[in-house]
Design an enzyme around this catalytic site. Structure first.
Site, PDB file in Angstrom:
ATOM      1  N   ARG A   1      11.019  10.857  -0.444  1.00 36.40           N
ATOM      2  CA  ARG A   1      10.698  10.293  -1.755  1.00 36.40           C
ATOM      3  C   ARG A   1       9.409  10.952  -2.247  1.00 36.40           C
ATOM      4  NH1 ARG A   1       7.574   5.016  -3.307  1.00 36.40           N
ATOM      5  NH2 ARG A   1       7.742   5.282  -5.548  1.00 36.40           N
TER       6      ARG A   1
ATOM      7  N   HIS B   1       4.893   8.075 -11.271  1.00 34.99           N
ATOM      8  CA  HIS B   1       4.001   7.460 -10.284  1.00 34.99           C
ATOM      9  C   HIS B   1       2.570   7.571 -10.837  1.00 34.99           C
ATOM     10  CE1 HIS B   1       3.791   6.306  -5.783  1.00 34.99           C
ATOM     11  NE2 HIS B   1       2.568   6.143  -6.260  1.00 34.99           N
TER      12      HIS B   1
ATOM     13  N   GLU C   1       5.899   0.969  -8.929  1.00 30.79           N
ATOM     14  CA  GLU C   1       5.001  -0.188  -8.993  1.00 30.79           C
ATOM     15  C   GLU C   1       4.441  -0.449 -10.394  1.00 30.79           C
ATOM     16  OE1 GLU C   1       2.047   0.060  -5.930  1.00 30.79           O
ATOM     17  OE2 GLU C   1       3.527  -0.153  -4.354  1.00 30.79           O
TER      18      GLU C   1
ATOM     19  N   ASN D   1       8.383  -1.935  -2.255  1.00 28.32           N
ATOM     20  CA  ASN D   1       7.167  -1.465  -1.577  1.00 28.32           C
ATOM     21  C   ASN D   1       6.444  -2.693  -1.028  1.00 28.32           C
ATOM     22  OD1 ASN D   1       7.904   0.952  -2.767  1.00 28.32           O
ATOM     23  ND2 ASN D   1       6.043   1.210  -3.968  1.00 28.32           N
TER      24      ASN D   1
ATOM     25  N   TYR E   1       3.142  -4.121   1.352  1.00 24.21           N
ATOM     26  CA  TYR E   1       1.919  -3.916   2.132  1.00 24.21           C
ATOM     27  C   TYR E   1       1.418  -5.215   2.752  1.00 24.21           C
ATOM     28  CZ  TYR E   1       1.968   0.854   0.562  1.00 24.21           C
ATOM     29  OH  TYR E   1       2.361   2.148   0.354  1.00 24.21           O
TER      30      TYR E   1
ATOM     31  N   GLU F   1       8.293   1.998   0.206  1.00 22.43           N
ATOM     32  CA  GLU F   1       6.954   2.242   0.769  1.00 22.43           C
ATOM     33  C   GLU F   1       6.613   1.136   1.747  1.00 22.43           C
ATOM     34  OE1 GLU F   1       3.560   2.787  -1.843  1.00 22.43           O
ATOM     35  OE2 GLU F   1       4.748   4.024  -3.204  1.00 22.43           O
TER      36      GLU F   1
HETATM   37  C1  BGC Z   1       1.190   3.185  -4.175  1.00 20.91           C
HETATM   38  C2  BGC Z   1       0.696   4.428  -3.490  1.00 20.91           C
HETATM   39  C3  BGC Z   1      -0.578   4.126  -2.719  1.00 20.91           C
HETATM   40  C4  BGC Z   1      -0.258   3.075  -1.675  1.00 20.91           C
HETATM   41  C5  BGC Z   1      -1.452   2.685  -0.808  1.00 20.91           C
HETATM   42  C6  BGC Z   1       1.074   1.937  -3.348  1.00 20.91           C
HETATM   43  O1  BGC Z   1       0.566   0.908  -4.170  1.00 20.91           O
HETATM   44  O2  BGC Z   1       2.476   3.370  -4.675  1.00 20.91           O
HETATM   45  O3  BGC Z   1       0.499   5.421  -4.444  1.00 20.91           O
HETATM   46  O4  BGC Z   1      -1.142   5.254  -2.151  1.00 20.91           O
HETATM   47  O5  BGC Z   1       0.172   1.903  -2.309  1.00 20.91           O
HETATM   48  O6  BGC Z   1      -2.464   2.135  -1.572  1.00 20.91           O
END
Ligand code: BGC
Length: 449
Positions: A78, A122, A167, A292, A294, A357
């Site tokens: 990607r 992006h 995002e 995505n 985190y 992601e």
């Molecule tokens: C984004 C990336 C970024 C990653 C880590 C995501 O929000 O798509 O571009 O590097 O998080 O912060």
């Protein structure tokens, strides 16, 4: 470490990157200026004043990067396309040298049997479009669809699956709401038109891609929302935040309407801008949904004030979990929680999912031999893959998993300070060194046969 559980047949394993974060060559082959060129060159915007002028120099070193993907055993890549390489001013005919670059990349991936999965946007908007209002301006949605068509006309014969936006929530919130990212505006909730125009741009581009028989998804950032306290005000604040972060960019796509919790905003900030037919265009059927992930977010009551951009909530720290180098809490089960939550909310309207992601930054220090022992990244990936597997066991249709990121890169406002890569990049020499996590991943994929 115990072997990874078995994922469904045909499950796609990949890595993700984005144009401004890796390409460099900022002024080559007719590339125009993007909002990130402008922003990163303004004093005080990024850590150490760092910019993506050179970044990983992927524009020239891409064959080496494609070889790294292939040697890891990854089946998909990607990447994102830099709009200002294709339309330096954000409109008009294509700059052929820009298209040539992605054409070479796609062919290079095909030679190694790697499936390309490009993202069209992006965050590197052509600066002239920002000068005309950026995503606050409805016209940007139409320009985006025209740009999508130019790219698809050139490489759509070899690229089956496309991601429109990356995002859109983060771009709206950090770029237009809080001013932490380009274009650096601080509009608070008045940034909401950016949501509608991005969604409209997505829908119009999706229709253009569908005309060509291509598959379309969007890559949304999702965060399970945890309530900070038990008062009604805390619960209401968490409900509002969840609508803003998670539902705003999904309900219109899958349900054809804005979330109820934003009804007031829909009357206010969005009131004058949603036109007849827009929601229908936005609800152009999605073939797959990119997720995505985190970390979760903890939210409690907060009084709107000019200082917090009029936000009716407060974000609280999530204590009791280990954190990444960035300080982000590591909560693998949050991935399962959000996937199960998406299925519960959208039911049959939820298309198959790709994790587009997931990953972490680590404080990597090479040892005397230059090796990078990023055990924390191995743990992170291993634990998140187990949580993902659990979601699949619970019936969520997940088709693939992309690690953020293939290599260390320009981490936006953090400059080169946060390293997310499976591969270390020495930003002085641009030398690439696969980290322990890269070798771990290669072994894990090889053992799967
Ligand atoms: C984004 C990336 C970024 C990653 C880590 C995501 O929000 O798509 O571009 O590097 O998080 O912060």
């Amino acid at each position: 470490m115990a072997p990874l559980p078995k994922f469904p047949d045909g499950f796609l394993w990949g890595a993700s990157t984005s144009s401004y974060q890796i390409e460099g060559a900022a002024r080559e082959d007719g590339r125009g200026t993007s909002i990130w060129d402008t922003f990163s060159h303004q004093p005080g915007r990024t850590q150490g004043g760092e910019t993506g002028d050179v970044a990983c120099d992927h524009y020239h070193r891409w064959p080496e990067d494609v070889a790294l993907l292939a040697d890891a055993g990854l089946g998909a890549y990607r990447f994102s396309i830099a709009w200002p390489r294709i339309q330096p001013t954000g409109s008009g005919p294509a700059e052929v040298r820009g298209l040539d670059f992605y054409d070479r990349l796609v062919d290079g991936l095909a030679e190694r049997g790697i499936t390309p999965m490009p993202t069209l946007f992006h965050w590197d908007l052509p600066q002239p479009l920002e000068d005309a209002g950026g995503w606050l301006n409805r016209e940007t949605a139409y320009r985006f669809a025209e740009y999508a068509e130019l790219v698809a006309a050139r490489i759509g014969d070899r690229v089956a699956s496309w991601i429109t936006l990356n995002e859109p929530f983060i771009h709206m919130a950090l770029g237009y709401g809080l001013g932490i990212h380009a274009p650096g505006r601080t509009l608070g909730l008045e940034a909401l038109p950016v949501a509608h125009h991005q969604l409209l741009g997505h829908g119009l581009a999706a229709a253009a891609l569908h005309q060509r028989g291509l598959n379309v998804m969007i890559a949304n950032n999702y965060a399970p929302v945890w309530t900070a306290g038990t008062t009604d005000a805390d619960v209401a604040a968490a409900h509002f935040y969840n609508a803003l972060h998670n539902e705003l960019f999904t309900d219109p796509l899958l349900l054809g309407r804005y979330p109820d919790a934003l009804a007031e905003a829909a009357q206010g900030e969005l009131g004058g801008i949603v036109r007849d037919g827009d929601l229908k265009a936005i609800a152009e059927p999605l073939d797959c949904l990119g997720v995505n992930y985190y970390n979760p977010t903890r939210v409690g009551h907060g009084e709107p004030s000019p200082e917090n951009g009029g936000m009716p909530f407060t974000l609280h720290p999530i204590d009791g979990y280990p954190v990444t180098a960035f300080g982000w809490p590591i909560v693998p089960d949050g991935l399962r929680e959000l996937l199960v939550g998406l299925r519960a909310r959208y039911g049959a309207a939820l298309p198959p999912i790709y994790i587009t992601e997931n990953g972490c930054s680590t404080d990597d220090v090479p040892d005397a031999d230059g090796r990078v022992h990023d055990a924390a990244r191995v743990d992170y990936l291993d634990s998140h893959l187990r949580a993902l597997h659990q979601a699949v066991q619970e019936g969520v249709d997940v088709r693939g998993y992309f690690i953020w990121s293939l290599m260390d890169n320009f981490e936006w406002a953090e400059g080169f300070g946060q390293r997310f890569g499976l591969v270390r990049v020495d930003f002085d020499t641009l030398e690439r060194t696969p980290k322990d996590s890269y070798h771990w991943l290669r072994d894990a994929l090889a053992h799967r046969g």
